[in-house]
Write a protein that holds these residues in place. Sequence first.
Motif, PDB file in Angstrom:
ATOM      1  N   ALA A   1      27.359  44.914  31.120  1.00  0.00           N
ATOM      2  CA  ALA A   1      27.939  43.193  31.447  1.00  0.00           C
ATOM      3  C   ALA A   1      27.022  42.748  32.329  1.00  0.00           C
ATOM      4  CB  ALA A   1      29.226  43.296  32.272  1.00  0.00           C
ATOM      5  N   ALA A   2      26.092  43.418  33.091  1.00  0.00           N
ATOM      6  CA  ALA A   2      25.022  43.063  34.112  1.00  0.00           C
ATOM      7  C   ALA A   2      25.769  42.395  35.283  1.00  0.00           C
ATOM      8  CB  ALA A   2      24.031  41.965  33.225  1.00  0.00           C
ATOM      9  N   VAL A   3      26.726  42.967  35.614  1.00  0.00           N
ATOM     10  CA  VAL A   3      27.408  42.485  36.944  1.00  0.00           C
ATOM     11  C   VAL A   3      27.796  43.814  37.739  1.00  0.00           C
ATOM     12  CG1 VAL A   3      28.231  40.246  36.022  1.00  0.00           C
ATOM     13  CG2 VAL A   3      29.781  42.524  35.733  1.00  0.00           C
ATOM     14  N   SER A   4      28.152  43.501  38.781  1.00  0.00           N
ATOM     15  CA  SER A   4      28.885  44.712  39.682  1.00  0.00           C
ATOM     16  C   SER A   4      29.939  45.384  39.219  1.00  0.00           C
ATOM     17  CB  SER A   4      28.842  44.375  41.087  1.00  0.00           C
ATOM     18  OG  SER A   4      29.880  43.437  41.308  1.00  0.00           O
ATOM     19  N   SER A   5      30.639  46.451  39.523  1.00  0.00           N
ATOM     20  CA  SER A   5      31.566  46.875  39.063  1.00  0.00           C
ATOM     21  C   SER A   5      32.899  46.219  39.652  1.00  0.00           C
ATOM     22  CB  SER A   5      32.171  48.414  39.679  1.00  0.00           C
ATOM     23  OG  SER A   5      30.854  49.313  38.954  1.00  0.00           O
ATOM     24  N   ARG A   6      32.831  45.511  40.680  1.00  0.00           N
ATOM     25  CA  ARG A   6      33.924  44.913  41.445  1.00  0.00           C
ATOM     26  C   ARG A   6      33.923  43.466  40.632  1.00  0.00           C
ATOM     27  NH1 ARG A   6      34.073  44.179  47.607  1.00  0.00           N
ATOM     28  NH2 ARG A   6      34.550  46.296  47.230  1.00  0.00           N
ATOM     29  N   THR A   7      32.674  42.822  40.325  1.00  0.00           N
ATOM     30  CA  THR A   7      32.794  41.541  39.478  1.00  0.00           C
ATOM     31  C   THR A   7      33.406  41.858  38.060  1.00  0.00           C
ATOM     32  OG1 THR A   7      30.918  40.927  40.740  1.00  0.00           O
ATOM     33  CG2 THR A   7      31.358  39.769  38.482  1.00  0.00           C
ATOM     34  N   LEU A   8      33.144  42.732  37.662  1.00  0.00           N
ATOM     35  CA  LEU A   8      33.432  43.163  36.127  1.00  0.00           C
ATOM     36  C   LEU A   8      34.886  43.219  36.056  1.00  0.00           C
ATOM     37  CD1 LEU A   8      32.957  43.821  33.223  1.00  0.00           C
ATOM     38  CD2 LEU A   8      32.878  46.152  33.675  1.00  0.00           C
ATOM     39  N   ALA A   9      35.564  43.841  37.223  1.00  0.00           N
ATOM     40  CA  ALA A   9      36.990  44.137  37.175  1.00  0.00           C
ATOM     41  C   ALA A   9      37.670  42.800  37.331  1.00  0.00           C
ATOM     42  CB  ALA A   9      37.076  45.088  38.389  1.00  0.00           C
ATOM     43  N   ARG A  10      37.283  41.826  38.101  1.00  0.00           N
ATOM     44  CA  ARG A  10      37.600  40.748  38.486  1.00  0.00           C
ATOM     45  C   ARG A  10      37.673  39.903  37.274  1.00  0.00           C
ATOM     46  NH1 ARG A  10      34.577  39.316  42.412  1.00  0.00           N
ATOM     47  NH2 ARG A  10      33.190  38.141  41.385  1.00  0.00           N
ATOM     48  N   ARG A  11      36.205  39.782  36.541  1.00  0.00           N
ATOM     49  CA  ARG A  11      36.383  38.849  35.273  1.00  0.00           C
ATOM     50  C   ARG A  11      37.166  39.299  34.367  1.00  0.00           C
ATOM     51  NH1 ARG A  11      30.011  37.643  35.115  1.00  0.00           N
ATOM     52  NH2 ARG A  11      30.420  36.800  32.966  1.00  0.00           N
ATOM     53  N   MET A  12      37.666  40.866  34.245  1.00  0.00           N
ATOM     54  CA  MET A  12      38.359  41.340  33.073  1.00  0.00           C
ATOM     55  C   MET A  12      39.722  40.979  33.304  1.00  0.00           C
ATOM     56  SD  MET A  12      38.176  44.930  31.309  1.00  0.00           S
ATOM     57  CE  MET A  12      36.329  44.776  30.695  1.00  0.00           C
ATOM     58  N   HIS A  13      40.092  41.136  34.497  1.00  0.00           N
ATOM     59  CA  HIS A  13      41.464  40.781  35.123  1.00  0.00           C
ATOM     60  C   HIS A  13      41.775  39.132  34.519  1.00  0.00           C
ATOM     61  CE1 HIS A  13      44.844  39.576  37.567  1.00  0.00           C
ATOM     62  NE2 HIS A  13      45.398  40.758  37.253  1.00  0.00           N
ATOM     63  N   ALA A  14      40.989  38.325  35.002  1.00  0.00           N
ATOM     64  CA  ALA A  14      40.933  37.117  34.789  1.00  0.00           C
ATOM     65  C   ALA A  14      40.955  36.730  33.273  1.00  0.00           C
ATOM     66  CB  ALA A  14      39.926  35.980  35.364  1.00  0.00           C
ATOM     67  N   GLY A  15      40.064  37.301  32.499  1.00  0.00           N
ATOM     68  CA  GLY A  15      40.105  36.920  31.052  1.00  0.00           C
ATOM     69  C   GLY A  15      40.991  37.751  30.090  1.00  0.00           C
ATOM     70  N   LEU A  16      41.284  38.986  30.584  1.00  0.00           N
ATOM     71  CA  LEU A  16      42.212  39.607  29.587  1.00  0.00           C
ATOM     72  C   LEU A  16      43.620  40.246  30.327  1.00  0.00           C
ATOM     73  CD1 LEU A  16      39.547  41.953  27.986  1.00  0.00           C
ATOM     74  CD2 LEU A  16      40.646  39.940  27.163  1.00  0.00           C
ATOM     75  N   GLY A  17      43.752  39.884  31.578  1.00  0.00           N
ATOM     76  CA  GLY A  17      44.854  40.478  32.213  1.00  0.00           C
ATOM     77  C   GLY A  17      44.776  41.972  32.446  1.00  0.00           C
ATOM     78  N   MET A  18      43.556  42.678  32.473  1.00  0.00           N
ATOM     79  CA  MET A  18      43.781  44.145  32.598  1.00  0.00           C
ATOM     80  C   MET A  18      42.574  44.665  33.129  1.00  0.00           C
ATOM     81  SD  MET A  18      43.146  45.164  28.473  1.00  0.00           S
ATOM     82  CE  MET A  18      44.230  44.101  27.888  1.00  0.00           C
ATOM     83  N   THR A  19      42.497  46.043  33.484  1.00  0.00           N
ATOM     84  CA  THR A  19      41.423  46.444  34.179  1.00  0.00           C
ATOM     85  C   THR A  19      40.445  46.986  33.146  1.00  0.00           C
ATOM     86  OG1 THR A  19      42.559  48.641  34.203  1.00  0.00           O
ATOM     87  CG2 THR A  19      42.860  47.233  36.068  1.00  0.00           C
ATOM     88  N   PRO A  20      39.548  47.393  33.632  1.00  0.00           N
ATOM     89  CA  PRO A  20      38.434  47.876  32.618  1.00  0.00           C
ATOM     90  C   PRO A  20      39.071  49.255  32.143  1.00  0.00           C
ATOM     91  CG  PRO A  20      36.971  47.165  34.389  1.00  0.00           C
ATOM     92  CD  PRO A  20      38.552  47.118  34.849  1.00  0.00           C
ATOM     93  N   HIS A  21      39.642  49.913  32.849  1.00  0.00           N
ATOM     94  CA  HIS A  21      40.119  51.287  32.436  1.00  0.00           C
ATOM     95  C   HIS A  21      41.412  51.155  31.113  1.00  0.00           C
ATOM     96  CE1 HIS A  21      41.361  55.489  32.406  1.00  0.00           C
ATOM     97  NE2 HIS A  21      42.890  55.243  32.608  1.00  0.00           N
TER      98      HIS A  21
END
Length: 335
Positions: free
Chosen positions: A252-272
């Motif tokens: 995703a070319a972002v930090s792990s924390r940023t990915l987790a935040r964007r995934m929560h906002a976009g999909l309502g779930m964690t990467p795992h």
Amino acid sequence: MIIHLALDGVAESSLCVGIDIVGSAARLASDRVADAPRSAKLLRQRVVSLDGHPVRSGAGRTVAVDGALSLRGIGTSDVLVVPGWFAATGASIEGLLSRDETQRGAVALKRAAAKGAMLAASCSATFLLAATGVLDGQRATTAWWLAAAFARRFPAVSLAVDRMVVEAPRVLTAGSAFAHADLMLAVIARIAGPSLAQGVARYLVLDSRPSQSRYMVMEHLRVSDPALQKVERFIIDNLDRQITLDELARVAAVSSRTLARRMHAGLGMTPHELVQRLRVSHATHLLETTSASVDEVAARVGYADPAAFRRVFRRLAGDSPRGMRTRSTEAQHGI
């Protein structure tokens, strides 16, 4: 007493199935078909609107009510049930929540909760329940396609979107519209006992459906965020091996924390959680379309431990891998 609160746009199927389930429970109890001591008074029901006037359903039909919602005398033996509206998108739910009627309904629900009444809601009406604050710090569920919108709007609520019904102290929530049947059975079990709820389910031929995950379509959850699209494609291309959060962040070319935040906002779930859902989705496809054993399917979707695969599959799909395959085979042969 069970009070069904109908608002404009109500799903007729939800409202009617709720009425029928309570009515069936009352008849079974009165005929002593099921053991339900002291349930007669608890299983009385009314359909109300906020002002006592008929409401217009989501199908555009007029729905008659028994009167206006009154909180006078409401207490711990009462249940206030809100069947949902149909809302296909986050934007449509925002429009529903901004209505004056909806805001007045939230105030009424909050007052009812303060007086000790149990609250219950399904589908989009779970947003109305959450707007009162009664779900803050609690677990809840909602319609699976509204999960991301719910998570963004109510971060204080622990969302268990894979569950069909979630019970918390004095409040129950259910998933999409037909999960209202599951919600009402949970209400019956809570106030009149599980024996009566099981009796109603048998007489109405209602199956136990603990999870709505099998109905989730991952494609519907895709968003326009290019980074999340890349992550999803990477997971699908690498389902047969372990995937780390760092790998996903690099994709995703972002930090792990940023990915987790964007995934929560976009999909309502964690990467795992996304990885697990995609694994289970592909496993379901393999179970339905191949003769591979459960252990082979587990390996092909990245699980070295078949027992761990079975646990995750059951939690997310609401059934065992073998049970899923059996039902699929029966459906294909018209059994």
